[in-house]
Design an enzyme around this catalytic site. Sequence first.
Site, PDB file in Angstrom:
ATOM      1  N   THR B 144     -43.656  -0.198   2.576  1.00 33.44           N
ATOM      2  CA  THR B 144     -43.844   0.733   1.471  1.00 33.44           C
ATOM      3  C   THR B 144     -42.798   1.832   1.533  1.00 33.44           C
ATOM      4  O   THR B 144     -42.378   2.252   2.618  1.00 33.44           O
ATOM      5  CB  THR B 144     -45.253   1.361   1.500  1.00 33.44           C
ATOM      6  OG1 THR B 144     -45.263   2.542   0.682  1.00 33.44           O
ATOM      7  CG2 THR B 144     -45.666   1.769   2.901  1.00 33.44           C
ATOM      8  N   SER B 179     -50.172   9.034   5.408  1.00 31.68           N
ATOM      9  CA  SER B 179     -51.589   8.689   5.516  1.00 31.68           C
ATOM     10  C   SER B 179     -51.721   7.679   6.649  1.00 31.68           C
ATOM     11  O   SER B 179     -50.717   7.106   7.097  1.00 31.68           O
ATOM     12  CB  SER B 179     -52.113   8.061   4.220  1.00 31.68           C
ATOM     13  OG  SER B 179     -51.648   6.725   4.093  1.00 31.68           O
ATOM     14  N   TYR B 181     -52.851   4.797   6.394  1.00 32.19           N
ATOM     15  CA  TYR B 181     -52.345   3.540   5.846  1.00 32.19           C
ATOM     16  C   TYR B 181     -50.823   3.471   5.949  1.00 32.19           C
ATOM     17  O   TYR B 181     -50.258   2.502   6.465  1.00 32.19           O
ATOM     18  CB  TYR B 181     -52.767   3.370   4.378  1.00 32.19           C
ATOM     19  CG  TYR B 181     -51.797   2.508   3.613  1.00 32.19           C
ATOM     20  CD1 TYR B 181     -51.732   1.144   3.845  1.00 32.19           C
ATOM     21  CD2 TYR B 181     -50.898   3.069   2.695  1.00 32.19           C
ATOM     22  CE1 TYR B 181     -50.805   0.354   3.183  1.00 32.19           C
ATOM     23  CE2 TYR B 181     -49.972   2.292   2.031  1.00 32.19           C
ATOM     24  CZ  TYR B 181     -49.925   0.927   2.283  1.00 32.19           C
ATOM     25  OH  TYR B 181     -48.997   0.157   1.641  1.00 32.19           O
ATOM     26  N   HIS B 182     -50.148   4.496   5.438  1.00 32.01           N
ATOM     27  CA  HIS B 182     -48.684   4.473   5.490  1.00 32.01           C
ATOM     28  C   HIS B 182     -48.204   4.395   6.940  1.00 32.01           C
ATOM     29  O   HIS B 182     -47.205   3.734   7.248  1.00 32.01           O
ATOM     30  CB  HIS B 182     -48.112   5.712   4.798  1.00 32.01           C
ATOM     31  CG  HIS B 182     -48.285   5.713   3.305  1.00 32.01           C
ATOM     32  ND1 HIS B 182     -49.270   6.440   2.678  1.00 32.01           N
ATOM     33  CD2 HIS B 182     -47.621   5.059   2.319  1.00 32.01           C
ATOM     34  CE1 HIS B 182     -49.187   6.238   1.362  1.00 32.01           C
ATOM     35  NE2 HIS B 182     -48.194   5.405   1.124  1.00 32.01           N
ATOM     36  N   LYS B 185     -48.032   0.884   8.234  1.00 31.08           N
ATOM     37  CA  LYS B 185     -46.836   0.146   7.802  1.00 31.08           C
ATOM     38  C   LYS B 185     -45.636   0.522   8.682  1.00 31.08           C
ATOM     39  O   LYS B 185     -44.768  -0.319   8.947  1.00 31.08           O
ATOM     40  CB  LYS B 185     -46.521   0.454   6.338  1.00 31.08           C
ATOM     41  CG  LYS B 185     -47.559  -0.069   5.354  1.00 31.08           C
ATOM     42  CD  LYS B 185     -47.430  -1.583   5.139  1.00 31.08           C
ATOM     43  CE  LYS B 185     -48.250  -2.040   3.946  1.00 31.08           C
ATOM     44  NZ  LYS B 185     -48.196  -3.489   3.729  1.00 31.08           N
ATOM     45  N   GLU B 328     -49.306  16.667   0.867  1.00 34.51           N
ATOM     46  CA  GLU B 328     -47.973  16.176   0.484  1.00 34.51           C
ATOM     47  C   GLU B 328     -47.237  17.302  -0.208  1.00 34.51           C
ATOM     48  O   GLU B 328     -47.852  18.246  -0.710  1.00 34.51           O
ATOM     49  CB  GLU B 328     -48.093  14.966  -0.464  1.00 34.51           C
ATOM     50  CG  GLU B 328     -48.839  15.281  -1.756  1.00 34.51           C
ATOM     51  CD  GLU B 328     -49.139  14.050  -2.628  1.00 34.51           C
ATOM     52  OE1 GLU B 328     -48.769  12.939  -2.240  1.00 34.51           O
ATOM     53  OE2 GLU B 328     -49.751  14.231  -3.696  1.00 34.51           O
TER      54      GLU B 328
END
Lengths: 448, 448
Positions: B144, B179, B181-182, B185, B328
């Site tokens: 991502t 996050s 999630y990020h 990755k 952010e």
Amino acid sequence: MKIGVLGGDGYCGWATALYLSARGHSVSIVDNFLRRQWDHELGVQTLTPIQPLSDRLKVWHGLTAKQIELFVGDVTDYEFLSSYLQTFEPEAVVHFAEQRSAPYSMIDRKHAVFTQVNNLVGTLNLLFAIREFNPQCHLVKLGTMGEYGTPNIDIEEGYLTVEHNGRRDVLPYPKQPGSFYHLSKVHDSHNIMFTCRAWGLRATDLNQGVVFGTMTDEVALDEGLINRFDYDEVFGTVLNRFCVQAVTGKPLTVYGKGGQTRGFLDIRDTVRCVEIACLNPALEGEFRVFNQFTEQFSVLELAHLVKTAAEKLGFGVEISHLADPRVEAEEHYYNAKHSKLIELGLEPHLLSDSLLDSLINIAVKYRDRIDLSSMAPQINWRKPRNERRPQPAQTAPLGLSEEPFARPEGLGEWSDPRWVAEDCETAGAQSNTRPRSVPRAFPGSARG
Amino acid sequence: MKIGVLGGDGYCGWATALYLSARGHSVSIVDNFLRRQWDHELGVQTLTPIQPLSDRLKVWHGLTAKQIELFVGDVTDYEFLSSYLQTFEPEAVVHFAEQRSAPYSMIDRKHAVFTQVNNLVGTLNLLFAIREFNPQCHLVKLGTMGEYGTPNIDIEEGYLTVEHNGRRDVLPYPKQPGSFYHLSKVHDSHNIMFTCRAWGLRATDLNQGVVFGTMTDEVALDEGLINRFDYDEVFGTVLNRFCVQAVTGKPLTVYGKGGQTRGFLDIRDTVRCVEIACLNPALEGEFRVFNQFTEQFSVLELAHLVKTAAEKLGFGVEISHLADPRVEAEEHYYNAKHSKLIELGLEPHLLSDSLLDSLINIAVKYRDRIDLSSMAPQINWRKPRNERRPQPAQTAPLGLSEEPFARPEGLGEWSDPRWVAEDCETAGAQSNTRPRSVPRAFPGSARG
């Protein structure tokens, strides 16, 4: 201050817990004894006969009247960890409680997945527990210099100022770790950095080099406090292996050309660095990175240092080169910065002849426990599945040049101070060139 | 070629599997339907009435006589995954099979740990399985753009050339994900990069931007092939949410100032990018990174685009600003490179009025399925524990300015081609300015 040492039964954790306790801090240890379990799994053991943690803690209390509280449990168990943080209420937690061997993580898929999940979940749990129950608590996390890999530019402490296309930013230093273990530390670093930003946590990442030495002032008080000395191919470090090879007449096994250069430090500096980090906490929301090592050596340089020291003690030593079981550059540029801890007061114990003597003499002292079979590399980085099985134990005589099987001339009993290096610190010398302080031997210990 | 699509029942995976099958590749799907399970957990659903995968595959076979093989299982189950690789013997695997929602990963500790362990172990398993059973197989991994965060310098494609203290190196681009999630990755990227180096695997990391659009040429063939359209606060993307808000007379909810700028792309470009990556595999040992997006927008710019498009269709639209539930930068520099896929032949479908019309019209078509309660942000990045519970469903009338409750003038049935944008591709135009190709509507589908 109140300091929790997670993984306090391990090599660095144990020395740290004792040091912090001796310095007057209120210390607790969290451990689940997984490190001892791995010895059983691999069929290896520390050269030094470490005692059960409960016994060690009794010895410490008996000698110093200081109590180190013990919480037995697993940091991947959130209920346990939360309860610990709420009960002990530490001002700082020092997080050593991870699987820390690169070869172990490279055995096969199960060990790779275990290492990453264990380390990642333990650290995530700790971040959540701090945020939920003790948000001012300072996280002192053990990272590794191996996170950086071996870039062709100077390694900075955590961050790199980048000028690019006419713009400028300070960015996390790019990471190029070399094993599934080292990768797990990189994952941790990213997770911690994020929670400092999102939740305002305060954290210090200690990117530690390879630690050498077994003795600290505290450990030296009694053989019942003795620390680990791992020399096997999985958990052993290169300097320990070389010392054991030197005293058993086996060639020092350098992987590949031996130009692999890394940062190293004395365990007496590890414990002091941790205290320095605790006493100077990161700010709220700050993710601070210190490179925690004091000297750089190539593996071949270390081999020559051990050879010279061992030969002085009467051992005949050869150096041999094995095919490197790891995937790594065997010759490369390496210049890593490490000034932040010095600026905060660290006075390095540089690697000296006397310290090498002390390490070699530990190998001599416990020569009956040496298992030569445990040193041969069986874990090949290039293979996804290494069928590693404990080998039949293989004992070896002392490798003395002149008088095989005999004690090197002039070496006395365990408590002989010559088994550890002399204390020769000189006040006023430059910190990174000054002669180094070394611990005393166990003073007249009745044990062992 | 033989291509495996892991996560082929999800939004990007489904469109990709159909596209690759239509282009003549031999395609198999691996999925465990966890994405559908999360809908149940969260009490939300896609606006579009997607069919069970087995039904979708039958429709595809009926329309095209093409067979997409299905392997039902979990990539975190190594036995299953190994067996799949040995049975299907793919030349490339496209790995979409991860938890892909940032808000989902930020719900609480359990969701954070689940996201990271699920994604990390699935990818580790895939790396080991490729190495053990199919080492020439090209891994095409969905990363991502969020891995990079929002640095104050240009974002390059995976690597950054750094000059530092008179020396130079090409290093992995520093990552600042926003996050759990990020972060997962980023962990994957480091793990994959290492195995390319250690094992010689070939991998392409597609650092994808935010995908918009529901229609591809293949999906448009029949409503039974319809793809997901997620607009809820957890799995929905911002453009979908704005379209649903626009047609229901609700203000478009911009988080914070709306200066958050990201890369975006049409799902028709997603599927093409994946094919381009497969047809041009990475070299042995190469870890290649492509930034997979075609345009940058700020959230506020998107809101204004939707407002304008919706107003032309007769809807009255307001824009409101909510406190940003995420941590952010709400205003920042953003300039991310994305030329490598263009160089390999990608012809971008840029966001156009006609595409916005098509998205808005999908929201109109399925207005009876809209649940307004699912769009309010309940997951606060600053909290370690969000007590998110499914809200009572809340339906809403259409938000037409003049004729509330009525269909916008001139809009016909589902199969009306005006529900998707016109195909107006012009040969010979510059690739990044050329008018875009758009899919047909379902031609006379008897469904829905």
